[in-house]
Write a protein that holds these residues in place. Sequence first.
Motif, PDB file in Angstrom:
ATOM      1  N   SER A   1       0.825  -1.205   0.000  1.00  0.00           N
ATOM      2  CA  SER A   1       0.000   0.000   0.000  1.00  0.00           C
ATOM      3  C   SER A   1       0.864   1.261   0.000  1.00  0.00           C
ATOM      4  N   ASP A   2       2.160   1.163   0.392  1.00  0.00           N
ATOM      5  CA  ASP A   2       2.959   2.388   0.359  1.00  0.00           C
ATOM      6  C   ASP A   2       3.816   2.506  -0.904  1.00  0.00           C
ATOM      7  N   THR A   3       3.606   1.599  -1.878  1.00  0.00           N
ATOM      8  CA  THR A   3       4.274   1.770  -3.170  1.00  0.00           C
ATOM      9  C   THR A   3       3.712   3.031  -3.832  1.00  0.00           C
ATOM     10  N   PRO A   4       4.579   3.951  -4.285  1.00  0.00           N
ATOM     11  CA  PRO A   4       4.001   5.114  -4.968  1.00  0.00           C
ATOM     12  C   PRO A   4       3.242   4.675  -6.216  1.00  0.00           C
ATOM     13  N   PRO A   5       2.088   5.236  -6.462  1.00  0.00           N
ATOM     14  CA  PRO A   5       1.290   4.768  -7.598  1.00  0.00           C
ATOM     15  C   PRO A   5       1.927   5.080  -8.951  1.00  0.00           C
ATOM     16  N   LEU A   6       1.632   4.232  -9.892  1.00  0.00           N
ATOM     17  CA  LEU A   6       1.940   4.515 -11.292  1.00  0.00           C
ATOM     18  C   LEU A   6       0.618   4.476 -12.037  1.00  0.00           C
ATOM     19  N   VAL A   7       0.210   5.618 -12.546  1.00  0.00           N
ATOM     20  CA  VAL A   7      -1.072   5.715 -13.252  1.00  0.00           C
ATOM     21  C   VAL A   7      -0.808   5.992 -14.722  1.00  0.00           C
ATOM     22  N   ARG A   8      -1.852   5.886 -15.494  1.00  0.00           N
ATOM     23  CA  ARG A   8      -1.669   6.192 -16.917  1.00  0.00           C
ATOM     24  C   ARG A   8      -2.887   6.871 -17.476  1.00  0.00           C
ATOM     25  N   PHE A   9      -2.615   7.701 -18.495  1.00  0.00           N
ATOM     26  CA  PHE A   9      -3.672   8.266 -19.319  1.00  0.00           C
ATOM     27  C   PHE A   9      -3.410   7.701 -20.704  1.00  0.00           C
ATOM     28  N   ALA A  10      -4.438   7.089 -21.294  1.00  0.00           N
ATOM     29  CA  ALA A  10      -4.201   6.264 -22.485  1.00  0.00           C
ATOM     30  C   ALA A  10      -5.142   6.627 -23.623  1.00  0.00           C
ATOM     31  N   PRO A  11      -4.995   7.807 -24.187  1.00  0.00           N
ATOM     32  CA  PRO A  11      -5.896   8.181 -25.284  1.00  0.00           C
ATOM     33  C   PRO A  11      -5.483   7.518 -26.595  1.00  0.00           C
TER      34      PRO A  11
ATOM     35  N   LEU B   1       2.081   7.938 -16.550  1.00  0.00           N
ATOM     36  CA  LEU B   1       2.480   7.453 -17.876  1.00  0.00           C
ATOM     37  C   LEU B   1       1.503   7.981 -18.920  1.00  0.00           C
ATOM     38  N   LEU B   2       2.043   8.538 -19.985  1.00  0.00           N
ATOM     39  CA  LEU B   2       1.207   8.816 -21.160  1.00  0.00           C
ATOM     40  C   LEU B   2       1.396   7.652 -22.112  1.00  0.00           C
ATOM     41  N   ARG B   3       0.307   6.953 -22.362  1.00  0.00           N
ATOM     42  CA  ARG B   3       0.369   5.828 -23.305  1.00  0.00           C
ATOM     43  C   ARG B   3      -0.566   6.104 -24.471  1.00  0.00           C
TER      44      ARG B   3
ATOM     45  N   GLY C   1       3.546  -2.178 -14.955  1.00  0.00           N
ATOM     46  CA  GLY C   1       3.352  -2.062 -13.506  1.00  0.00           C
ATOM     47  C   GLY C   1       2.393  -0.952 -13.101  1.00  0.00           C
ATOM     48  N   ILE C   2       1.365  -0.737 -13.920  1.00  0.00           N
ATOM     49  CA  ILE C   2       0.349   0.267 -13.559  1.00  0.00           C
ATOM     50  C   ILE C   2      -0.350  -0.198 -12.279  1.00  0.00           C
ATOM     51  N   THR C   3      -0.402   0.695 -11.296  1.00  0.00           N
ATOM     52  CA  THR C   3      -1.005   0.305 -10.017  1.00  0.00           C
ATOM     53  C   THR C   3      -2.486   0.666  -9.950  1.00  0.00           C
ATOM     54  N   HIS C   4      -2.851   1.795 -10.605  1.00  0.00           N
ATOM     55  CA  HIS C   4      -4.229   2.267 -10.533  1.00  0.00           C
ATOM     56  C   HIS C   4      -4.700   2.640 -11.929  1.00  0.00           C
ATOM     57  N   VAL C   5      -5.825   2.085 -12.318  1.00  0.00           N
ATOM     58  CA  VAL C   5      -6.426   2.431 -13.613  1.00  0.00           C
ATOM     59  C   VAL C   5      -7.615   3.346 -13.338  1.00  0.00           C
ATOM     60  N   ILE C   6      -7.434   4.629 -13.644  1.00  0.00           N
ATOM     61  CA  ILE C   6      -8.493   5.619 -13.394  1.00  0.00           C
ATOM     62  C   ILE C   6      -8.997   6.075 -14.756  1.00  0.00           C
ATOM     63  N   ARG C   7     -10.277   5.815 -15.015  1.00  0.00           N
ATOM     64  CA  ARG C   7     -10.810   6.117 -16.340  1.00  0.00           C
ATOM     65  C   ARG C   7     -12.316   6.320 -16.241  1.00  0.00           C
TER      66      ARG C   7
END
Length: 448
Positions: A3-13, A42-44, A200-206
């Motif tokens: 839970s204390d791993t810093p998140p890696l998020v992405r925006f994937a247009p 991450l910009l993907r 290694g994306i931790t959170h998928v916010i979409r």
Amino acid sequence: MTSDTPPLVRFAPSPTGYLHIGNARPALLNALFARARGGRFLLRLDDTDRERSTAEFAEAVAQDLAWLGIVPDLFARQSDRVAIHDAAAAQLKAIGRLYPCYETQEELERRRRRQLGRGMPPIYDRAALDLTEADRAALHAEGRTPHWRFKLEARTVEWDDLVRGKAHVDCASLSDPVLIRADGSYLYTLPSVVDDAEMGITHVIRGEDHVTNTGVQVQIFEALGQPVPVFGHHNLLTTADGEGLSKRLGHLSLRGLREAGYEPGAVRSLAVLTGSAEAVRAVASLDELAGLVDLAHISRAPAKFDPHELDGLNARLVHAMPFTEVSDRLAAQGVPPERAEAFWMAVRPNLAKVAEAGDWWRVVAGPVEPVIPDAGFIAAAAALLPSEPWDAETWKAWTGAVKAETGTKGKALFMPLRLALTGLEHGPDLAGLLPLIGRDAVLARLTA
Ligand code: GLU
């Protein structure tokens, strides 16, 4: 992931059009989520649709994000990662979760209609699973190439959604999704999972338009033996009549808004705070915005917004905008650097957009066409002009003297002076403009 791993998020247009304000919402929600937690973004580019994806749109995505203040920590494009997608597809084929199908669109449509006619849900009947080796060989001989479907397990997928709380999708009510087209290209569904897992994306916010995809994609993560990320599905921005925004229509594109002179802070505030627990207000800094956004408090209802709200938000940001933030833009509008700061402080309360500053600079620098309805009054005022140096107090001293001499006050005092000095009925406080115009020019306008 702990839970204390810093998140890696992405925006994937998909780079198939210009980003619009509705796309700014997931981009910002991801960026702010990472920012508030010391994570990365991450910009993907989801450019598996080779026909509609273009280099120009890809370039524009990065530019538009930069304008919003989002500088990705990582960058990837799916078209560079096909070998990794192929390996995952091979893995799914090997365990029988990805199977070849040969139906044409027409065949599928006919079956759908038959199912609906019998009152059955129009779910793919998995006929292709019954094909024998010989059947497939015969179809190949006919020149048919397969598309590939993922074999869903008939179960309900559940997850704790960052926005929606307990969420679930009943996969038994879904058709097995096509992951690979007959031409061998991938639909979005599989590459997205493979890349999220591999990177290694931790959170998928979409957006919540992806909720059903999540049910399918969770099964794909599991079939590939990969950890399932945390999901969050936010409500979508819609116009007041509930209409969605379309990238293809260029509806409120970020570049259009930029060209129309809106500040990124205004667009950010509207894109993020609409449909959140916070009132929509002008928030200039990304850090402050990050502190305001709590995914758990985003509304479940559509995020209805009124594009005209941008005007008020923009004006409020401009009224408070420090000079350092606009100095370049003032220079580009022809304001000389040595007078730019005083000028900015004088005109900023009157601006809805920074681009309007140039108009007021032209009023300061002249030539203007003075409007002088009462020459006698203006001549009296001209005779009372204080000598230089002038400062912010000069206006008060001068108009005080004119009032004492002529007995004129209020609007009758100020309006003729304003009309003579600017040619206009409205404008920035003359106390600030007067020293910028300077005594010679003021005198010339009064005696025009
Ligand atoms: N390329 C997908 C889209 O633009 C990405 C969705 C997702 O975030 O997984 O909708």
